[in-house]
Design an enzyme around this catalytic site. Structure first.
Site, PDB file in Angstrom:
ATOM      1  N   ALA A  72      -8.459  -1.077   0.122  1.00 49.56           N
ATOM      2  CA  ALA A  72      -9.174  -0.525  -1.032  1.00 49.56           C
ATOM      3  C   ALA A  72      -9.014  -1.389  -2.279  1.00 49.56           C
ATOM      4  O   ALA A  72      -9.902  -1.401  -3.142  1.00 49.56           O
ATOM      5  CB  ALA A  72      -8.698   0.896  -1.303  1.00 49.56           C
ATOM      6  N   THR A  73      -7.909  -2.119  -2.396  1.00 43.47           N
ATOM      7  CA  THR A  73      -7.763  -3.004  -3.565  1.00 43.47           C
ATOM      8  C   THR A  73      -8.904  -4.019  -3.564  1.00 43.47           C
ATOM      9  O   THR A  73      -9.563  -4.245  -4.588  1.00 43.47           O
ATOM     10  CB  THR A  73      -6.398  -3.731  -3.519  1.00 43.47           C
ATOM     11  N   ASN A 152      -4.854   9.523  -6.946  1.00 46.30           N
ATOM     12  CA  ASN A 152      -3.718   9.211  -6.078  1.00 46.30           C
ATOM     13  C   ASN A 152      -2.398   9.735  -6.622  1.00 46.30           C
ATOM     14  O   ASN A 152      -1.435   9.866  -5.879  1.00 46.30           O
ATOM     15  CB  ASN A 152      -3.614   7.700  -5.846  1.00 46.30           C
ATOM     16  N   GLN A 180      -8.098   8.101  -1.534  1.00 42.67           N
ATOM     17  CA  GLN A 180      -7.260   9.271  -1.218  1.00 42.67           C
ATOM     18  C   GLN A 180      -8.070  10.427  -0.657  1.00 42.67           C
ATOM     19  O   GLN A 180      -7.511  11.293   0.013  1.00 42.67           O
ATOM     20  CB  GLN A 180      -6.501   9.740  -2.474  1.00 42.67           C
ATOM     21  N   HIS A 202      -4.977   2.614   5.750  1.00 44.45           N
ATOM     22  CA  HIS A 202      -3.594   3.078   5.923  1.00 44.45           C
ATOM     23  C   HIS A 202      -3.278   4.402   5.243  1.00 44.45           C
ATOM     24  O   HIS A 202      -2.156   4.895   5.341  1.00 44.45           O
ATOM     25  CB  HIS A 202      -2.610   1.980   5.488  1.00 44.45           C
ATOM     26  N   THR A 241     -12.623 -14.334   8.477  1.00 46.94           N
ATOM     27  CA  THR A 241     -12.675 -13.850   9.859  1.00 46.94           C
ATOM     28  C   THR A 241     -12.321 -12.373   9.914  1.00 46.94           C
ATOM     29  O   THR A 241     -11.312 -11.949   9.331  1.00 46.94           O
ATOM     30  CB  THR A 241     -11.682 -14.665  10.716  1.00 46.94           C
ATOM     31  N   CYS A 328       2.451   2.608  -6.354  1.00 43.43           N
ATOM     32  CA  CYS A 328       2.052   1.239  -6.657  1.00 43.43           C
ATOM     33  C   CYS A 328       2.779   0.729  -7.888  1.00 43.43           C
ATOM     34  O   CYS A 328       2.953  -0.460  -8.062  1.00 43.43           O
ATOM     35  CB  CYS A 328       0.555   1.163  -6.901  1.00 43.43           C
TER      36      CYS A 328
HETATM   37  C1  LIG Z   1      -6.848   5.561  -5.231  1.00 47.59           C
HETATM   38  C2  LIG Z   1      -6.395   4.286  -4.613  1.00 47.59           C
HETATM   39  N1  LIG Z   1      -7.147   3.183  -4.752  1.00 47.59           N
HETATM   40  C3  LIG Z   1      -6.790   2.020  -4.213  1.00 47.59           C
HETATM   41  C4  LIG Z   1      -5.622   1.882  -3.495  1.00 47.59           C
HETATM   42  C5  LIG Z   1      -5.255   0.560  -2.900  1.00 47.59           C
HETATM   43  O1  LIG Z   1      -5.445   0.612  -1.520  1.00 47.59           O
HETATM   44  P1  LIG Z   1      -4.943  -0.566  -0.541  1.00 47.59           P
HETATM   45  O2  LIG Z   1      -3.484  -0.337  -0.370  1.00 47.59           O
HETATM   46  O3  LIG Z   1      -5.711  -0.334   0.709  1.00 47.59           O
HETATM   47  O4  LIG Z   1      -5.282  -1.849  -1.170  1.00 47.59           O
HETATM   48  C6  LIG Z   1      -4.783   2.994  -3.353  1.00 47.59           C
HETATM   49  C7  LIG Z   1      -3.478   2.872  -2.656  1.00 47.59           C
HETATM   50  O5  LIG Z   1      -2.443   3.176  -3.195  1.00 47.59           O
HETATM   51  C8  LIG Z   1      -5.188   4.236  -3.909  1.00 47.59           C
HETATM   52  O6  LIG Z   1      -4.434   5.319  -3.778  1.00 47.59           O
END
Ligand SMILES: Cc1ncc(COP(=O)(O)O)c(C=O)c1O
Length: 395
Positions: A72-73, A152, A180, A202, A241, A328
């Site tokens: 997601a990042t 989150n 989330q 994940h 890839t 995070c």
């Molecule tokens: C709302 C939200 N966005 C983005 C992320 C980032 O996800 P990823 O760990 O898959 O990069 C998280 C993970 O903590 C999240 O909770």
């Protein structure tokens, strides 16, 4: 004995059914999905397309509207930077909120450094963004609004459909970070009305290092500029890839989550309510609830125990794995930006605990955790009171 795991908003264990589906991809179906000249490549490509259809069916979108990413990042970065750059001749204004994940907040800051303009909307005391505030912030040069779906840290769910109507009326694109909420509550993109949506493997008992970005293809067709240069994979939007085992895992995890969503939607919410009720009974005073009573995700409960440092509480709670504030940001002791945005003081924010449940938590674990929290808080408060009395007595 290992602690009870209640940090599923940080990450989840991989479901054994997901592991079983992934294993043969490492050693048998190991082709490069972009290899067009032999059966290894075709087989890998087929696996990727099956997974794309599985994720698409949970989102109610077309498979070709999904791009696989590393998580997601990356999806958030691609959405914000890719869209702002693609529409730079239309405008340079991005609207987001003060309660986003750092993947959105920091991507917005990076865009500011590149000369874009960013508005960060405030939220109410429950952490909600008012659709009227979004309407009020939209300008002639606004390109994109980015609003987190389920938070989150606190679990509050934003009114994405109403915000989407505002955006649509004004011809502005909407991105939502559904990392989330995906697999926990409905995230049909047509019902949400968003144009882009980020998700991650994940958080739903899938593997780490894989995610996806939904990019609407019609009405309107969203343009996006890649942020990685390379071989032009994923329709030219995301070079690199394909992580075939990860993508297969994400597909199965998404399917399992959506099956669970249909068959047993209340199990985790019921466990969370049990946890909340138990904590309320054990700690009738001195608790600030950072998660609202309604309009929330089923798996996150966040509260601050006043008069006790969150970190001290965490250290003392040896039998349960939870987060203080956002995982995070937990490398730093900075108070959570989300809780500050709700109006919590820095001390209250520092005393926050986030419990997040997953598929494998049980009622018995919840009861043990209630007991642990009650006992530890009681001990810390008593120690503090003794310390105070000692200090006052000595003065
Ligand atoms: C709302 C939200 N966005 C983005 C992320 C980032 O996800 P990823 O760990 O898959 O990069 C998280 C993970 O903590 C999240 O909770």
């Amino acid at each position: 004995m290992r602690p009870i795991y209640m940090d599923n908003a940080a990450t989840t264990s991989v479901d054994p059914r997901v592991v079983a589906a992934m294993l043969p991809v490492f050693s048998e179906s190991y082709g490069n999905a972009a290899s067009r000249n032999h059966a290894f490549g075709w087989e890998a490509e087929e696996l990727v397309e099956i997974a794309r259809r599985e994720v698409a069916s949970v989102l109610g979108c077309e498979a070709r509207e999904l791009v696989f990413t590393s998580g997601a990042t990356e999806s958030d970065n691609l959405a914000l930077k890719g869209v702002l750059r693609a529409y730079s001749s239309k405008g340079r204004h991005l609207i987001t909120t003060k309660v986003e994940h750092p993947a959105v907040l920091d991507a917005a800051t990076a865009l500011e450094r590149d000369g874009m303009d960013v508005t960060r909307l405030r939220v109410d005391s429950e952490g909600r963004v008012a659709p009227e505030d979004v309407a009020g912030a939209i300008r002639e040069d606004t390109v994109l609004v980015s609003i987190i779906h389920g938070n989150n840290e606190t679990g509050v769910v934003q009114d994405v459909p109403s915000i989407a109507s505002v955006c649509r009326e004004r011809g502005v694109l909407l991105h939502t970070d559904a990392t989330q909420s995906f697999g926990k509550i409905p995230t049909d993109v047509r019902a949400l009305g968003c144009d882009l949506l980020s998700l991650s493997g994940h958080k739903i008992h899938g593997p780490k290092g894989v995610g996806a970005l939904f990019i609407r293809r019609r009405n309107p067709r969203v343009r996006i500029e890649p942020i990685l240069d390379g071989g032009g994979h994923e329709g030219g939007v995301r070079s690199g890839t394909a992580n075939v085992p990860g993508i297969v895992g994400l597909g199965v995890a998404a399917r399992l989550a959506s099956e669970e969503l249909e068959s047993d939607p209340h199990r985790i919410a019921t466990l969370l309510e049990r946890l909340e009720r138990g904590i309320r009974e054990r700690l009738p005073d001195g608790v600030l609830w950072n998660t609202p009573e309604s309009g929330r995700l089923p798996h996150i409960l966040n509260f601050s125990v006043t008069g006790v440092e969150g970190e001290a509480l965490l250290l003392a709670m040896r039998n349960v794995a939870v987060s203080s504030g956002s995982a995070c940001a937990s490398a730093s002791l900075e108070p959570s930006h989300v809780l500050l945005a709700l109006g919590r003081s820095p001390a209250e924010a520092r005393a926050a605990l986030r419990f997040s449940l997953g598929r494998f938590n049980t009622e018995e674990e919840v009861d043990r955790v209630i007991d642990e929290v009650g006992t530890v808080v009681g001990t810390l408060r008593a120690a503090r009171a003794r310390h105070r009395t000692g200090r006052d007595g000595g003065a």
